[in-house]
Design a protein around this motif. Sequence first.
Motif, PDB file in Angstrom:
ATOM      1  N   GLY A 143     -11.170  13.268  -8.784  1.00 29.49           N
ATOM      2  CA  GLY A 143     -11.046  13.001  -7.359  1.00 29.49           C
ATOM      3  C   GLY A 143      -9.875  12.076  -7.120  1.00 29.49           C
ATOM      4  O   GLY A 143      -9.307  11.514  -8.037  1.00 29.49           O
ATOM      5  N   SER A 144      -9.497  11.934  -5.883  1.00 28.18           N
ATOM      6  CA  SER A 144      -8.385  11.069  -5.532  1.00 28.18           C
ATOM      7  C   SER A 144      -8.861  10.069  -4.489  1.00 28.18           C
ATOM      8  O   SER A 144      -9.196  10.443  -3.363  1.00 28.18           O
ATOM      9  N   VAL A 145      -8.896   8.816  -4.861  1.00 29.43           N
ATOM     10  CA  VAL A 145      -9.326   7.768  -3.953  1.00 29.43           C
ATOM     11  C   VAL A 145      -8.373   7.692  -2.762  1.00 29.43           C
ATOM     12  O   VAL A 145      -8.802   7.629  -1.610  1.00 29.43           O
ATOM     13  N   SER A 146      -7.066   7.739  -3.036  1.00 32.27           N
ATOM     14  CA  SER A 146      -6.093   7.608  -1.948  1.00 32.27           C
ATOM     15  C   SER A 146      -6.208   8.777  -0.968  1.00 32.27           C
ATOM     16  O   SER A 146      -6.155   8.584   0.247  1.00 32.27           O
ATOM     17  N   TYR A 147      -6.395   9.987  -1.462  1.00 34.07           N
ATOM     18  CA  TYR A 147      -6.522  11.156  -0.588  1.00 34.07           C
ATOM     19  C   TYR A 147      -7.774  11.036   0.274  1.00 34.07           C
ATOM     20  O   TYR A 147      -7.741  11.282   1.485  1.00 34.07           O
ATOM     21  N   ASP A 148      -8.870  10.645  -0.337  1.00 37.01           N
ATOM     22  CA  ASP A 148     -10.120  10.504   0.406  1.00 37.01           C
ATOM     23  C   ASP A 148     -10.003   9.425   1.479  1.00 37.01           C
ATOM     24  O   ASP A 148     -10.444   9.615   2.616  1.00 37.01           O
ATOM     25  N   CYS A 149      -9.407   8.300   1.126  1.00 30.88           N
ATOM     26  CA  CYS A 149      -9.247   7.216   2.096  1.00 30.88           C
ATOM     27  C   CYS A 149      -8.321   7.645   3.238  1.00 30.88           C
ATOM     28  O   CYS A 149      -8.588   7.326   4.400  1.00 30.88           O
ATOM     29  N   ALA A 150      -7.243   8.356   2.910  1.00 34.02           N
ATOM     30  CA  ALA A 150      -6.310   8.808   3.943  1.00 34.02           C
ATOM     31  C   ALA A 150      -7.005   9.720   4.948  1.00 34.02           C
ATOM     32  O   ALA A 150      -6.689   9.693   6.145  1.00 34.02           O
ATOM     33  N   LYS A 151      -7.982  10.500   4.486  1.00 33.40           N
ATOM     34  CA  LYS A 151      -8.722  11.385   5.389  1.00 33.40           C
ATOM     35  C   LYS A 151      -9.717  10.613   6.245  1.00 33.40           C
ATOM     36  O   LYS A 151      -9.976  10.995   7.381  1.00 33.40           O
ATOM     37  N   ARG A 152     -10.288   9.536   5.705  1.00 30.49           N
ATOM     38  CA  ARG A 152     -11.419   8.868   6.364  1.00 30.49           C
ATOM     39  C   ARG A 152     -11.063   7.717   7.295  1.00 30.49           C
ATOM     40  O   ARG A 152     -11.737   7.525   8.299  1.00 30.49           O
ATOM     41  N   VAL A 153     -10.064   6.911   6.944  1.00 34.73           N
ATOM     42  CA  VAL A 153      -9.801   5.728   7.766  1.00 34.73           C
ATOM     43  C   VAL A 153      -9.075   6.100   9.055  1.00 34.73           C
ATOM     44  O   VAL A 153      -8.438   7.150   9.136  1.00 34.73           O
ATOM     45  N   LYS A 154      -9.198   5.235  10.043  1.00 32.98           N
ATOM     46  CA  LYS A 154      -8.631   5.523  11.358  1.00 32.98           C
ATOM     47  C   LYS A 154      -7.271   4.856  11.587  1.00 32.98           C
ATOM     48  O   LYS A 154      -6.670   5.032  12.636  1.00 32.98           O
ATOM     49  N   CYS A 155      -6.800   4.101  10.617  1.00 38.32           N
ATOM     50  CA  CYS A 155      -5.501   3.451  10.760  1.00 38.32           C
ATOM     51  C   CYS A 155      -4.473   4.186   9.889  1.00 38.32           C
ATOM     52  O   CYS A 155      -4.836   5.007   9.057  1.00 38.32           O
ATOM     53  N   PRO A 156      -3.182   3.880  10.068  1.00 35.78           N
ATOM     54  CA  PRO A 156      -2.166   4.482   9.204  1.00 35.78           C
ATOM     55  C   PRO A 156      -2.400   4.101   7.737  1.00 35.78           C
ATOM     56  O   PRO A 156      -2.859   2.996   7.443  1.00 35.78           O
ATOM     57  N   VAL A 157      -2.095   5.029   6.830  1.00 31.72           N
ATOM     58  CA  VAL A 157      -2.246   4.812   5.389  1.00 31.72           C
ATOM     59  C   VAL A 157      -0.907   5.066   4.728  1.00 31.72           C
ATOM     60  O   VAL A 157      -0.274   6.096   4.959  1.00 31.72           O
ATOM     61  N   MET A 158      -0.471   4.109   3.912  1.00 33.03           N
ATOM     62  CA  MET A 158       0.757   4.265   3.139  1.00 33.03           C
ATOM     63  C   MET A 158       0.369   4.395   1.676  1.00 33.03           C
ATOM     64  O   MET A 158      -0.218   3.478   1.101  1.00 33.03           O
ATOM     65  N   ILE A 159       0.646   5.568   1.094  1.00 38.21           N
ATOM     66  CA  ILE A 159       0.376   5.785  -0.326  1.00 38.21           C
ATOM     67  C   ILE A 159       1.728   5.709  -1.042  1.00 38.21           C
ATOM     68  O   ILE A 159       2.627   6.508  -0.765  1.00 38.21           O
ATOM     69  N   VAL A 160       1.838   4.736  -1.934  1.00 37.05           N
ATOM     70  CA  VAL A 160       3.097   4.461  -2.600  1.00 37.05           C
ATOM     71  C   VAL A 160       3.073   5.033  -4.001  1.00 37.05           C
ATOM     72  O   VAL A 160       2.202   4.678  -4.811  1.00 37.05           O
ATOM     73  N   LYS A 161       4.032   5.925  -4.287  1.00 35.33           N
ATOM     74  CA  LYS A 161       4.133   6.509  -5.629  1.00 35.33           C
ATOM     75  C   LYS A 161       5.032   5.629  -6.485  1.00 35.33           C
ATOM     76  O   LYS A 161       6.092   5.176  -6.042  1.00 35.33           O
ATOM     77  N   HIS A 162       4.617   5.430  -7.710  1.00 38.43           N
ATOM     78  CA  HIS A 162       5.450   4.711  -8.685  1.00 38.43           C
ATOM     79  C   HIS A 162       6.571   5.658  -9.084  1.00 38.43           C
ATOM     80  O   HIS A 162       6.336   6.859  -9.253  1.00 38.43           O
ATOM     81  N   PRO A 163       7.808   5.163  -9.257  1.00 42.15           N
ATOM     82  CA  PRO A 163       8.917   6.052  -9.605  1.00 42.15           C
ATOM     83  C   PRO A 163       8.671   6.900 -10.853  1.00 42.15           C
ATOM     84  O   PRO A 163       9.149   8.024 -10.947  1.00 42.15           O
ATOM     85  N   LYS A 164       7.883   6.395 -11.801  1.00 40.02           N
ATOM     86  CA  LYS A 164       7.634   7.179 -13.019  1.00 40.02           C
ATOM     87  C   LYS A 164       6.737   8.387 -12.739  1.00 40.02           C
ATOM     88  O   LYS A 164       6.658   9.302 -13.545  1.00 40.02           O
ATOM     89  N   ASN A 165       6.048   8.408 -11.575  1.00 44.82           N
ATOM     90  CA  ASN A 165       5.154   9.506 -11.235  1.00 44.82           C
ATOM     91  C   ASN A 165       5.791  10.536 -10.306  1.00 44.82           C
ATOM     92  O   ASN A 165       5.107  11.412  -9.813  1.00 44.82           O
ATOM     93  N   THR A 166       7.072  10.398 -10.015  1.00 49.63           N
ATOM     94  CA  THR A 166       7.711  11.344  -9.090  1.00 49.63           C
ATOM     95  C   THR A 166       8.380  12.464  -9.821  1.00 49.63           C
ATOM     96  O   THR A 166       8.592  12.477 -10.978  1.00 49.63           O
TER      97      THR A 166
END
Length: 166
Positions: A143-166
């Motif tokens: 599962g993805s915590v960030s994806y789930d949170c982005a769907k559920r919360v009502k405020c803007p969500v910034m998901i930051v990728k580490h450069p090694k993961n791009t």
Amino acid sequence: MEVEKKIIVMAVDESEESMYALSWCLNNIISVSQQNNCTSNTTLVLLYVKPPPPAYSAFDVAGYMFRNDVVAALEEYTSKLVDSVMSKAQAVCMKSNIKIKLEKKVGSGDAKDVICGTVEKLGANMLVMGSHGYGFVKRALLGSVSYDCAKRVKCPVMIVKHPKNT
């Protein structure tokens, strides 16, 4: 005229990705706000979520009773992990030389539920999280915590990728 208080929740854990996201947040969100004189009423909340305590049965699989010292050792380890993560996060904040009100919060339970609940309870204006960069299979299994949170919360969500993961 009263200036609106702003709350940014930054989910932190022991990962390199999390500390990178914190640094990115400080340098790209907080610092830009400071340049526009918008941080005087901004609070950065560092949120660490401990895994839920395991449900111990009176006996383990081999039929031996769990001893209190084993349970105490696990609790001590968790406490040291929380201290370590928060110390690391605070060091990242100090290194950035950006002045911001900082709060530390520790929750326990399923990460996505605790993060979303905290964001809602605090009335946060933004949630910032790092991405572990899991591939499709790992993400499907874990599962993805960030994806789930982005769907559920009502405020803007910034998901930051580490450069090694791009």
